[in-house]
Write a protein that holds these residues in place. Structure first.
Motif, PDB file in Angstrom:
ATOM      1  N   TRP A 183       0.887  -1.182   0.000  1.00  0.00           N
ATOM      2  CA  TRP A 183       0.000   0.000   0.000  1.00  0.00           C
ATOM      3  C   TRP A 183       0.912   1.216   0.000  1.00  0.00           C
ATOM      4  N   THR A 184       0.649   2.140  -0.900  1.00  0.00           N
ATOM      5  CA  THR A 184       1.516   3.308  -1.045  1.00  0.00           C
ATOM      6  C   THR A 184       0.620   4.527  -1.217  1.00  0.00           C
ATOM      7  N   GLY A 185       0.779   5.524  -0.359  1.00  0.00           N
ATOM      8  CA  GLY A 185      -0.092   6.684  -0.535  1.00  0.00           C
ATOM      9  C   GLY A 185       0.309   7.885   0.302  1.00  0.00           C
ATOM     10  N   PHE A 186      -0.373   8.972   0.026  1.00  0.00           N
ATOM     11  CA  PHE A 186      -0.175  10.216   0.772  1.00  0.00           C
ATOM     12  C   PHE A 186      -1.380  10.485   1.661  1.00  0.00           C
ATOM     13  N   TYR A 187      -1.122  11.027   2.837  1.00  0.00           N
ATOM     14  CA  TYR A 187      -2.148  11.689   3.633  1.00  0.00           C
ATOM     15  C   TYR A 187      -1.770  13.158   3.673  1.00  0.00           C
ATOM     16  N   ARG A 188      -2.743  14.044   3.377  1.00  0.00           N
ATOM     17  CA  ARG A 188      -2.475  15.480   3.284  1.00  0.00           C
ATOM     18  C   ARG A 188      -2.957  16.210   4.535  1.00  0.00           C
ATOM     19  N   VAL A 189      -2.210  17.233   4.930  1.00  0.00           N
ATOM     20  CA  VAL A 189      -2.654  18.087   6.047  1.00  0.00           C
ATOM     21  C   VAL A 189      -3.689  19.045   5.458  1.00  0.00           C
ATOM     22  N   THR A 190      -4.966  18.835   5.808  1.00  0.00           N
ATOM     23  CA  THR A 190      -6.029  19.664   5.215  1.00  0.00           C
ATOM     24  C   THR A 190      -6.542  20.717   6.181  1.00  0.00           C
ATOM     25  N   THR A 222      -1.067  -6.008   6.820  1.00  0.00           N
ATOM     26  CA  THR A 222       0.128  -5.159   6.973  1.00  0.00           C
ATOM     27  C   THR A 222       0.983  -5.612   8.148  1.00  0.00           C
ATOM     28  N   LYS A 223       2.300  -5.757   7.881  1.00  0.00           N
ATOM     29  CA  LYS A 223       3.225  -6.188   8.937  1.00  0.00           C
ATOM     30  C   LYS A 223       4.231  -5.104   9.310  1.00  0.00           C
ATOM     31  N   SER A 224       4.614  -4.288   8.338  1.00  0.00           N
ATOM     32  CA  SER A 224       5.584  -3.227   8.638  1.00  0.00           C
ATOM     33  C   SER A 224       5.240  -1.993   7.813  1.00  0.00           C
ATOM     34  N   GLU A 225       5.815  -0.864   8.226  1.00  0.00           N
ATOM     35  CA  GLU A 225       5.351   0.404   7.666  1.00  0.00           C
ATOM     36  C   GLU A 225       6.461   1.448   7.709  1.00  0.00           C
ATOM     37  N   LEU A 226       6.459   2.321   6.698  1.00  0.00           N
ATOM     38  CA  LEU A 226       7.409   3.432   6.641  1.00  0.00           C
ATOM     39  C   LEU A 226       6.622   4.699   6.323  1.00  0.00           C
ATOM     40  N   VAL A 227       6.745   5.711   7.171  1.00  0.00           N
ATOM     41  CA  VAL A 227       6.031   6.970   6.923  1.00  0.00           C
ATOM     42  C   VAL A 227       7.030   8.123   6.946  1.00  0.00           C
ATOM     43  N   ILE A 228       6.977   8.936   5.895  1.00  0.00           N
ATOM     44  CA  ILE A 228       7.935  10.031   5.721  1.00  0.00           C
ATOM     45  C   ILE A 228       7.172  11.352   5.629  1.00  0.00           C
ATOM     46  N   PRO A 229       7.516  12.317   6.498  1.00  0.00           N
ATOM     47  CA  PRO A 229       6.857  13.622   6.392  1.00  0.00           C
ATOM     48  C   PRO A 229       7.237  14.316   5.085  1.00  0.00           C
ATOM     49  N   VAL A 230       6.301  15.058   4.524  1.00  0.00           N
ATOM     50  CA  VAL A 230       6.541  15.793   3.275  1.00  0.00           C
ATOM     51  C   VAL A 230       6.408  17.288   3.576  1.00  0.00           C
ATOM     52  N   CYS A 231       7.471  18.035   3.272  1.00  0.00           N
ATOM     53  CA  CYS A 231       7.461  19.478   3.555  1.00  0.00           C
ATOM     54  C   CYS A 231       7.393  20.274   2.265  1.00  0.00           C
ATOM     55  N   GLN A 289      -2.307   3.862  -3.888  1.00  0.00           N
ATOM     56  CA  GLN A 289      -2.500   2.612  -4.616  1.00  0.00           C
ATOM     57  C   GLN A 289      -2.505   1.481  -3.598  1.00  0.00           C
ATOM     58  N   GLY A 290      -3.392   0.507  -3.822  1.00  0.00           N
ATOM     59  CA  GLY A 290      -3.563  -0.583  -2.868  1.00  0.00           C
ATOM     60  C   GLY A 290      -5.016  -0.602  -2.427  1.00  0.00           C
ATOM     61  N   GLY A 291      -5.314  -1.378  -1.393  1.00  0.00           N
ATOM     62  CA  GLY A 291      -6.684  -1.442  -0.869  1.00  0.00           C
ATOM     63  C   GLY A 291      -7.063  -0.119  -0.220  1.00  0.00           C
ATOM     64  N   HIS A 292      -8.360   0.018   0.148  1.00  0.00           N
ATOM     65  CA  HIS A 292      -8.770   1.342   0.626  1.00  0.00           C
ATOM     66  C   HIS A 292      -8.089   1.708   1.934  1.00  0.00           C
ATOM     67  N   GLY A 293      -7.768   2.992   2.055  1.00  0.00           N
ATOM     68  CA  GLY A 293      -7.141   3.507   3.271  1.00  0.00           C
ATOM     69  C   GLY A 293      -8.156   4.313   4.052  1.00  0.00           C
ATOM     70  N   CYS A 294      -7.954   4.440   5.384  1.00  0.00           N
ATOM     71  CA  CYS A 294      -8.915   5.240   6.140  1.00  0.00           C
ATOM     72  C   CYS A 294      -8.816   6.701   5.692  1.00  0.00           C
ATOM     73  N   LEU A 295      -9.936   7.407   5.789  1.00  0.00           N
ATOM     74  CA  LEU A 295     -10.026   8.719   5.154  1.00  0.00           C
ATOM     75  C   LEU A 295      -9.375   9.829   5.975  1.00  0.00           C
TER      76      LEU A 295
END
Ligand code: SME
Length: 150
Positions: free
Chosen positions: A42-49, A103-112, A60-66
């Motif tokens: 699963w690969t995607g962005f979450y935006r600061v709205t 999901t077993k492992s995860e990587l999250v990177i802040p975007v500036c 891309q991947g299965g649905h992610g929480c909104l």
């Protein structure tokens, strides 16, 4: 298939050249990264709205929480602290939000943005335990830096 970061950088710089719209950029990054490596399920962005709130962006991947508040989950921790979150085992991460039980492992990177403000986080989930390395984190952070803060 294992990602070739040099090739990924080349492809992304050609595909995104001259583009400034953040959603167009995010959609293109997600597509290229997701299909570059079998570890990425699963690969995607979450935006600061709004302050303290992340909302789903291109993925891309299965649905992610909104919606994810900054106070919750691995994504919230990345947005709150501005630090990369490399999680080898999501089952022992306090507060992990499971969008998929596989999901077993995860990587999250802040975007500036170019002002250094956190505008999003980039999240990759893997169905494999301990899938991500510091080298993945560094390479992807560099790519995101060039595209979104350059
Ligand atoms: N696992 C994330 C939530 C997003 S999904 O993985 C797509 C978290 O704990 O923040």
């Amino acid at each position: 298939m294992r990602v070739d970061y040099e090739l990924l950088v080349k492809n992304l710089s050609a595909l995104t050249e001259g583009e400034t719209d953040p959603i167009a950029l995010m959609a293109t990054v997600v597509c290229e990264v997701h299909h570059s490596d079998d570890r990425f399920d699963w690969t995607g962005f979450y935006r600061v709205t709004e302050p303290g709130v992340l909302k789903i962006g291109p993925y891309q991947g299965g649905h992610g929480c909104l919606v994810i508040p900054f106070s919750r989950g691995v994504c919230g921790a990345a947005a709150r602290t501005g630090q990369i979150q490399l999680v080898p085992d999501v089952d022992v991460y306090d507060g992990h939000i499971a969008c998929a039980s596989s999901t077993k492992s995860e990587l999250v990177i802040p975007v500036c943005d170019s002002q250094g403000k956190t505008v999003a986080v980039f999240d990759i989930d893997s169905d494999r335990p301990d899938a991500f390395t510091q080298a993945d984190a560094d390479a992807l952070a560099k790519i995101l830096g060039v595209i979104f803060s350059g």
